[in-house]
Scaffold this active site. Structure first.
Site, PDB file in Angstrom:
ATOM      1  N   CYS A 186       0.824  -1.203   0.000  1.00 17.70           N
ATOM      2  CA  CYS A 186       0.000   0.000   0.000  1.00 17.70           C
ATOM      3  C   CYS A 186       0.860   1.256   0.000  1.00 17.70           C
ATOM      4  CB  CYS A 186      -0.931  -0.001   1.210  1.00 17.70           C
ATOM      5  SG  CYS A 186      -1.936   1.464   1.330  1.00 17.70           S
ATOM      6  N   CYS A 199       0.715   3.760   1.746  1.00 15.40           N
ATOM      7  CA  CYS A 199      -0.262   4.857   1.756  1.00 15.40           C
ATOM      8  C   CYS A 199      -0.863   5.067   0.370  1.00 15.40           C
ATOM      9  CB  CYS A 199       0.347   6.143   2.276  1.00 15.40           C
ATOM     10  SG  CYS A 199       0.730   6.072   4.013  1.00 15.40           S
ATOM     11  N   CYS A 200      -1.194   3.993  -0.261  1.00 16.30           N
ATOM     12  CA  CYS A 200      -1.894   4.018  -1.557  1.00 16.30           C
ATOM     13  C   CYS A 200      -1.151   4.818  -2.618  1.00 16.30           C
ATOM     14  CB  CYS A 200      -3.325   4.510  -1.407  1.00 16.30           C
ATOM     15  SG  CYS A 200      -4.355   3.359  -0.500  1.00 16.30           S
ATOM     16  N   SER A 201       0.137   4.588  -2.752  1.00 18.70           N
ATOM     17  CA  SER A 201       0.861   5.250  -3.824  1.00 18.70           C
ATOM     18  C   SER A 201       0.349   4.697  -5.153  1.00 18.70           C
ATOM     19  CB  SER A 201       2.358   5.020  -3.679  1.00 18.70           C
ATOM     20  OG  SER A 201       2.634   3.649  -3.654  1.00 18.70           O
TER      21      SER A 201
END
Length: 188
Positions: free
Chosen positions: A86, A88-90
């Site tokens: 994830c 942080c959802c790059s």
């Protein structure tokens, strides 16, 4: 079997849509859809729009779908994030964790799980997450919120610039096709 299951889920979704989420089904490719999550009120994400692409594998629902974030989204539910890699959802392919996958799960449940990532009040177990963003969130929440809001403002500014450029090109094309007096008559 996969196509039948996807159609069933699509019908169910259309009957019970998620508030703040827009889903666009790809009519050319039934194994793909796009969705946008509006940043929820009372969160630093408010005002933002977060875009994702979802691909179903040919052996769905026995294998998990693949979700791609189309822009970076900082959030802190990494500890229970349904997505592998994830960060942080790059913007990269985000794979659902194999050990967490069950054929009973649906794209509706997966989108709903991603929506929950935007509610900072629900963050727990932050001690298990050690990233630059998680440290900032723990040590300076005001700066974390400011960074998110700045990112959203930058994204909106980019979209406005793109819209202006498209509008400008349309006007120039219109001007080259029509006389100036017709242009003035249309806008005044």
């Amino acid at each position: 079997m996969a196509l039948k299951r996807i159609q069933k889920e699509k019908t169910q979704y259309l009957q019970n849509q998620i508030q703040g989420v827009t889903v666009k089904f790809d009519e050319q490719n039934p194994f793909q859809l796009y969705f946008t999550i509006e940043g929820p009120r009372d969160t630093p994400y408010y005002g933002g729009q977060f875009n994702y692409k979802l691909n179903f594998p040919p052996d769905y629902p026995f294998k998990p779908m693949k979700i791609t974030s189309l822009q970076k989204v900082d959030h802190y539910s990494n500890y229970s994030c349904i997505l592998e890699r994830c960060n942080c959802c790059s913007p990269q392919n985000l794979l659902l964790r194999q050990q967490d996958w069950s054929p009973q799960l649906t794209f509706y449940s997966q989108i709903k799980s991603i929506v929950q990532c935007f509610f900072t009040e629900q963050f727990t177990h932050l001690e298990d997450v050690d990233t630059n963003q998680s440290r900032l969130y723990k040590n300076n929440r005001q700066q974390f919120n400011f960074n998110i809001k700045s990112t959203i403002a930058e994204e909106k500014a980019k979209q406005q610039i793109i819209q202006f450029i498209i509008f400008e090109r349309c006007i120039k094309q219109f001007m080259s096709l029509n006389s100036g007096s017709i242009f003035i008559d249309l806008f005044f």
